[in-house]
Write an enzyme that holds these catalytic residues in place. Structure first.
Site, short mmCIF file in Angstrom:
data_model
loop_
_atom_site.label_atom_id
_atom_site.label_comp_id
_atom_site.label_asym_id
_atom_site.label_seq_id
_atom_site.Cartn_x
_atom_site.Cartn_y
_atom_site.Cartn_z
N SER A 46 -3.79 -7.88 -3.20
CA SER A 46 -4.12 -7.86 -4.63
C SER A 46 -2.90 -7.40 -5.42
O SER A 46 -2.04 -6.69 -4.90
CB SER A 46 -5.27 -6.88 -4.87
N HIS B 73 8.34 2.04 18.73
CA HIS B 73 7.20 2.53 17.92
C HIS B 73 7.39 4.00 17.52
O HIS B 73 6.59 4.87 17.88
CB HIS B 73 5.87 2.33 18.66
N GLY C 76 0.85 -1.19 0.00
CA GLY C 76 0.00 0.00 0.00
C GLY C 76 0.88 1.24 0.00
O GLY C 76 1.96 1.25 -0.61
N ALA D 263 5.19 -2.42 10.88
CA ALA D 263 3.73 -2.45 10.64
C ALA D 263 2.99 -2.57 11.97
O ALA D 263 2.71 -1.56 12.62
CB ALA D 263 3.40 -3.58 9.68
N ARG D 264 2.72 -3.80 12.39
CA ARG D 264 2.11 -4.04 13.70
C ARG D 264 2.73 -5.30 14.29
O ARG D 264 2.98 -6.28 13.57
CB ARG D 264 0.59 -4.24 13.58
N GLU E 210 2.77 -5.13 22.70
CA GLU E 210 3.21 -3.76 22.95
C GLU E 210 2.43 -3.13 24.11
O GLU E 210 1.21 -3.26 24.14
CB GLU E 210 3.01 -2.96 21.66
N ILE F 213 2.76 2.80 2.42
CA ILE F 213 4.11 2.72 3.00
C ILE F 213 4.95 1.71 2.22
O ILE F 213 6.11 1.98 1.90
CB ILE F 213 4.04 2.39 4.51
P1 NAP Z 1 -2.25 0.72 3.33
O1 NAP Z 1 -1.98 1.78 2.31
O2 NAP Z 1 -3.67 0.38 3.63
O3 NAP Z 1 -1.44 -0.59 2.88
C1 NAP Z 1 -1.63 -1.84 3.47
C2 NAP Z 1 -1.34 -2.89 2.42
O4 NAP Z 1 -1.46 -4.17 3.03
C3 NAP Z 1 -2.31 -2.87 1.24
O5 NAP Z 1 -1.56 -2.90 0.06
C4 NAP Z 1 -3.14 -4.14 1.41
O6 NAP Z 1 -3.43 -4.78 0.19
C5 NAP Z 1 -2.17 -5.04 2.14
N1 NAP Z 1 -2.88 -6.05 2.92
C6 NAP Z 1 -3.90 -5.88 3.78
N2 NAP Z 1 -4.25 -7.05 4.33
C7 NAP Z 1 -3.44 -7.98 3.79
C8 NAP Z 1 -3.31 -9.38 3.96
N3 NAP Z 1 -4.10 -10.06 4.78
N4 NAP Z 1 -2.35 -10.01 3.25
C9 NAP Z 1 -1.55 -9.33 2.40
N5 NAP Z 1 -1.62 -8.01 2.20
C10 NAP Z 1 -2.56 -7.34 2.90
O7 NAP Z 1 -1.61 1.11 4.72
P2 NAP Z 1 -0.24 1.93 4.98
O8 NAP Z 1 -0.55 3.38 5.07
O9 NAP Z 1 0.78 1.49 4.01
O10 NAP Z 1 0.10 1.44 6.46
C11 NAP Z 1 0.34 0.09 6.74
C12 NAP Z 1 0.37 -0.16 8.24
O11 NAP Z 1 1.57 0.37 8.79
C13 NAP Z 1 -0.71 0.56 9.04
O12 NAP Z 1 -1.94 -0.15 9.04
C14 NAP Z 1 -0.12 0.65 10.42
O13 NAP Z 1 -0.54 -0.45 11.19
C15 NAP Z 1 1.38 0.56 10.17
N6 NAP Z 1 2.06 1.81 10.55
C16 NAP Z 1 3.00 1.76 11.54
C17 NAP Z 1 3.66 2.92 11.91
C18 NAP Z 1 4.72 2.92 12.98
O14 NAP Z 1 4.86 3.91 13.69
N7 NAP Z 1 5.52 1.88 13.10
C19 NAP Z 1 3.37 4.13 11.28
C20 NAP Z 1 2.42 4.15 10.28
C21 NAP Z 1 1.77 2.98 9.91
P3 NAP Z 1 -4.40 -4.19 -0.95
O15 NAP Z 1 -3.75 -2.95 -1.44
O16 NAP Z 1 -4.41 -5.25 -1.96
O17 NAP Z 1 -5.71 -3.94 -0.29
#
Ligand code: NAP
Length: 312
Positions: free
Chosen positions: A178, A284, A155, A236-237, A266, A157
Site C-alpha cells: 500500500s 542470516h 514497513g 528479508a527472506r 536456508e 525495516i
Molecule cells: P513490516 O513492518 O511488516 O514490513 C513489511 C512491508 O512489506 C510492509 O510495508 C508491507 O506492506 C510490505 N509487503 C507485505 N507483503 C507485500 C507484498 N506481497 N508485496 C509488496 N509489499 C508487501 O516488517 P519488517 O519489520 O520491516 O520486517 C520485514 C521482514 O524482514 C520480516 O518479515 C523478516 O522476514 C525480515 N527480517 C530479516 C532479518 C534478518 O536477520 N535478515 C531480521 C529482521 C527481519 P504494507 O505496509 O502495505 O502492509
C-alpha cells in the site's frame, strides 16, 4: 505456576529470566543449536509457554504440546509458525517487531557498501599479495551518493533503510503493498510500481515478509528489468528471490552484484553463488549484534510472561 521452554541458548537469557516469578519453571536448551523434533516435544510437552528461535512450529507439533498457550518468536518474521493452527488452538503468538529494525537496516547498508566498494575482492587482494601493488584503479568501486535506492516493502525495516539512505545522499523510491503518503513526505520517498522501481533503481533492497505471497517476487523476469550496474540486497527472506535465476544474472553480468543475508533453501546456499566475487554472503546475521540480541531476549521473555500472566 507455569513452565516455559526456551529452544536455544540465547544471549542474556539468565538476566531476562530473573524477571519471571520465582515459582515458574524454566527449561533452557543448554546448546545454541536446535533441538530435534523429538527432543523439543519431550521438553515442551508439559510447557505452557515456549520461546522459539527459527524452529518450525506446525500443527502436528502443536498437537503434541497440549498445554501450550504462549509462543514467543525470537524474531519479527513468523513464517516458521503455522499461524492458522495456533489460532485454532488458542495459542497466542508474539514476535519482536521493534527490537530488530535498526540492526537489520544497518546490515542492508553493510551489504550495499560491500557490494559498491567491492570489499570481498579488496580483502582477498590484500591477503593474496603482500606487498600489494597499488594503482589508481585498484578495486575501483562506486559511491552510494546520488544513486537511486529502490526499497521493496516499506514497513519498519524498509523505512529505517530509507532514513539511513538520506545520510548517504541517495534518492529514495519504494514499492509496497500500500502507498504511505505521510511517510513519503517525511522521508522524501516516491512510490513506484514494481516494474518502474526495478528499471530505475541502482540499488534494490528487499524488505517484504516471507511466505507464499512474496515467493519469487524477484525472479528471472524481474532481474532482467534491472540495470546492468544495479545491485540487489536481500535481508528479508530467501524465498523472495529465485536464487537460481539470481546466480544466473550475476554470472551473466546482467546485474552487477548482490548482497545476501538470507537464502531460498536456508541454511543451504546455491553452489554457484559461493564462487562469485560479486556476491557478498552473510549467514542470516541481520539481528546479530550484542545490543539487539540482549534487547530481543528481554522482550521475548516479557512477551511470554505477558501472555501467561494475563491468564491468572
Ligand atoms: P513490516 O513492518 O511488516 O514490513 C513489511 C512491508 O512489506 C510492509 O510495508 C508491507 O506492506 C510490505 N509487503 C507485505 N507483503 C507485500 C507484498 N506481497 N508485496 C509488496 N509489499 C508487501 O516488517 P519488517 O519489520 O520491516 O520486517 C520485514 C521482514 O524482514 C520480516 O518479515 C523478516 O522476514 C525480515 N527480517 C530479516 C532479518 C534478518 O536477520 N535478515 C531480521 C529482521 C527481519 P504494507 O505496509 O502495505 O502492509
Amino acid at each position: 505456576m507455569y513452565k516455559i521452554v526456551v529452544t536455544r541458548r540465547i544471549p542474556g537469557i539468565e538476566q531476562a529470566a530473573e524477571h519471571l516469578p520465582p515459582d515458574w519453571d524454566l527449561w533452557i536448551n543448554p546448546s545454541e543449536y536446535p533441538l530435534t523434533r523429538e527432543e523439543l516435544i519431550s521438553h515442551a510437552k508439559d510447557g505452557d509457554g515456549m520461546l522459539v528461535c527459527n524452529d518450525r512450529i506446525d500443527d502436528e507439533l502443536m498437537a503434541a504440546l497440549p498445554r501450550l498457550k504462549a509462543l514467543s518468536n525470537y524474531g519479527v518474521g513468523v513464517d516458521n509458525i503455522d499461524l492458522e493452527a495456533a489460532k485454532k488452538r488458542g495459542i497466542i503468538v508474539t514476535n519482536l517487531p521493534d527490537e530488530v529494525t535498526y540492526s537489520t537496516a544497518e546490515l542492508a547498508f553493510a551489504l550495499m557498501l560491500a557490494c559498491m566498494r567491492r570489499l570481498n575482492e579488496a580483502d582477498q587482494l590484500v591477503r593474496s599479495a603482500n606487498p600489494f601493488s597499488w594503482t589508481p584503479t585498484i578495486v575501483i568501486g562506486r559511491n552510494l551518493r546520488g544513486k537511486t535506492l529502490g526499497i521493496i516493502g516499506f514497513g519498519r525495516i524498509g523505512q529505517k533503510v530509507a532514513e539511513m539512505a538520506k545520510a548517504f545522499e541517495m534518492k529514495i523510491i519504494y514499492y509496497s503493498r500500500s502507498r504511505k503518503p505521510e511517510v513519503e513526505q517525511r522521508l522524501s520517498a516516491e512510490y513506484r510500481s514494481l516494474q518502474d522501481l526495478l528499471q530505475a533503481a541502482d540499488v534494490v533492497s528487499l524488505h517484504v515478509p516471507g511466505g507464499e505471497q512474496t515467493r519469487h517476487l524477484i525472479g528471472a523476469g524481474q532481474l532482467k528489468l534491472m540495470k546492468r550496474e544495479a545491485i540487489l540486497i536481500n535481508v528479508a527472506r530467501g524465498t523472495v528471490v529465485d536464487e537460481t535465476a539470481l546466480a544466473g544474472a550475476l554470472i551473466n553480468k546482467q546485474i552487477a552484484a548482490a548482497g545476501l543475508d538470507v537464502y531460498e533453501q536456508e541454511p543451504f546456499v546455491t553452489e554457484q553463488l559461493l564462487k562469485l566475487p560479486n556476491a557478498v554472503l552473510t549467514p542470516h546475521i541481520g539481528c546479530s549484534t550484542w545490543e539487539t540480541r540482549f534487547a530481543m531476549t528481554a522482550k521475548a521473555i516479557q512477551n511470554v510472561y505477558d501472555v501467561l500472566a494475563s491468564r491468572y
